[in-house]
Scaffold this active site. Sequence first.
Site, PDB file in Angstrom:
ATOM      1  CD  GLN A   1     -36.372  59.919  44.015  1.00  0.00           C
ATOM      2  OE1 GLN A   1     -36.956  59.937  45.102  1.00  0.00           O
ATOM      3  NE2 GLN A   1     -35.884  61.009  43.444  1.00  0.00           N
ATOM      4  CG  HIS A  41     -37.131  61.848  37.639  1.00  0.00           C
ATOM      5  ND1 HIS A  41     -36.291  61.642  38.714  1.00  0.00           N
ATOM      6  CD2 HIS A  41     -37.613  60.625  37.303  1.00  0.00           C
ATOM      7  CE1 HIS A  41     -36.255  60.360  39.003  1.00  0.00           C
ATOM      8  NE2 HIS A  41     -37.059  59.710  38.174  1.00  0.00           N
ATOM      9  CG  PHE A  42     -43.183  65.004  37.631  1.00  0.00           C
ATOM     10  CD1 PHE A  42     -44.268  64.568  38.368  1.00  0.00           C
ATOM     11  CD2 PHE A  42     -42.392  66.019  38.140  1.00  0.00           C
ATOM     12  CE1 PHE A  42     -44.579  65.147  39.589  1.00  0.00           C
ATOM     13  CE2 PHE A  42     -42.694  66.606  39.377  1.00  0.00           C
ATOM     14  CZ  PHE A  42     -43.782  66.159  40.092  1.00  0.00           C
ATOM     15  CG  HIS A  43     -41.224  58.328  35.149  1.00  0.00           C
ATOM     16  ND1 HIS A  43     -40.328  57.502  34.507  1.00  0.00           N
ATOM     17  CD2 HIS A  43     -40.779  58.448  36.429  1.00  0.00           C
ATOM     18  CE1 HIS A  43     -39.386  57.139  35.366  1.00  0.00           C
ATOM     19  NE2 HIS A  43     -39.636  57.691  36.538  1.00  0.00           N
ATOM     20  CG  ASP A  51     -36.748  56.695  31.102  1.00  0.00           C
ATOM     21  OD1 ASP A  51     -35.977  55.749  30.840  1.00  0.00           O
ATOM     22  OD2 ASP A  51     -37.114  56.977  32.250  1.00  0.00           O
ATOM     23  CB  ILE A  52     -32.011  55.688  28.662  1.00  0.00           C
ATOM     24  CG1 ILE A  52     -30.982  55.208  27.662  1.00  0.00           C
ATOM     25  CG2 ILE A  52     -32.017  54.835  29.916  1.00  0.00           C
ATOM     26  CD1 ILE A  52     -29.556  55.547  28.076  1.00  0.00           C
ATOM     27  CG  ASN A  63     -41.263  56.035  40.791  1.00  0.00           C
ATOM     28  OD1 ASN A  63     -42.467  55.856  40.913  1.00  0.00           O
ATOM     29  ND2 ASN A  63     -40.576  55.546  39.772  1.00  0.00           N
TER      30      ASN A  63
HETATM   31  P1  5GP Z   1     -36.878  56.535  38.706  1.00  0.00           P
HETATM   32  O1  5GP Z   1     -36.631  55.052  38.827  1.00  0.00           O
HETATM   33  O2  5GP Z   1     -35.906  57.306  39.592  1.00  0.00           O
HETATM   34  O3  5GP Z   1     -38.300  56.946  38.910  1.00  0.00           O
HETATM   35  O4  5GP Z   1     -36.574  56.900  37.198  1.00  0.00           O
HETATM   36  C1  5GP Z   1     -35.296  57.070  36.699  1.00  0.00           C
HETATM   37  C2  5GP Z   1     -35.408  56.922  35.205  1.00  0.00           C
HETATM   38  O5  5GP Z   1     -34.230  57.461  34.632  1.00  0.00           O
HETATM   39  C3  5GP Z   1     -35.493  55.456  34.724  1.00  0.00           C
HETATM   40  O6  5GP Z   1     -36.709  55.258  34.028  1.00  0.00           O
HETATM   41  C4  5GP Z   1     -34.268  55.292  33.825  1.00  0.00           C
HETATM   42  O7  5GP Z   1     -34.527  54.551  32.656  1.00  0.00           O
HETATM   43  C5  5GP Z   1     -33.899  56.724  33.498  1.00  0.00           C
HETATM   44  N1  5GP Z   1     -32.479  56.927  33.286  1.00  0.00           N
HETATM   45  C6  5GP Z   1     -31.463  56.521  34.089  1.00  0.00           C
HETATM   46  N2  5GP Z   1     -30.284  56.900  33.582  1.00  0.00           N
HETATM   47  C7  5GP Z   1     -30.549  57.576  32.445  1.00  0.00           C
HETATM   48  C8  5GP Z   1     -29.723  58.224  31.469  1.00  0.00           C
HETATM   49  O8  5GP Z   1     -28.500  58.267  31.560  1.00  0.00           O
HETATM   50  N3  5GP Z   1     -30.367  58.826  30.430  1.00  0.00           N
HETATM   51  C9  5GP Z   1     -31.719  58.804  30.295  1.00  0.00           C
HETATM   52  N4  5GP Z   1     -32.238  59.422  29.236  1.00  0.00           N
HETATM   53  N5  5GP Z   1     -32.528  58.208  31.188  1.00  0.00           N
HETATM   54  C10 5GP Z   1     -31.955  57.598  32.253  1.00  0.00           C
END
Ligand code: 5GP
Length: 132
Positions: free
Chosen positions: A91, A97-99, A28-29, A84
């Site tokens: 989300q 996706h799973f963290h 995750d970035i 999420n």
């Molecule tokens: P969500 O908020 O949908 O549960 O998680 C999305 C995750 O994707 C966030 O933690 C965010 O940091 C990560 N993310 C968003 N854009 C990118 C990207 O371009 N590259 C990577 N590696 N992670 C990303």
Amino acid sequence: MCIFCSIIENKIPSKRVYEDENVLAILDISQVTYGHTLVMPKKHVRNIIEADSETVSQVMEAVRVLSRQIVENTKAAGCNVLSNCGGIAGQSVDHLHFHIIPRYDENDSITIAFNESKEQDLDEVLKTVRGE
Ligand code: 5GP
Ligand code: ZN
């Protein structure tokens, strides 16, 4: 095209932790904690509510293996595994996706709190969630 589909197709660079025919795991970035990893299906599905069984099985097996690998290799004390589902749940990318978030101590940079909530009639709740 969604941002994770672009990553899967190598149109956007990523740090690939694991990859097979059906699943991709990347760092995750945001690195909420050291080693924070996202595990996703290569097939675009919005979230677990909308996903088919085969896709979820493939992703969850990778989550299982990677959780252990990441905790061992980072020497974390444990991890949070979470997905999420829907904007209200946080989300931000509409691709399942799973963290995997390694946990180091109670002062690391994530807080997950189960706050006190209104008391519920559990029998009534049970009927609702069972669809009765
Ligand atoms: P969500 O908020 O949908 O549960 O998680 C999305 C995750 O994707 C966030 O933690 C965010 O940091 C990560 N993310 C968003 N854009 C990118 C990207 O371009 N590259 C990577 N590696 N992670 C990303
Ligand atoms: Zn996608």
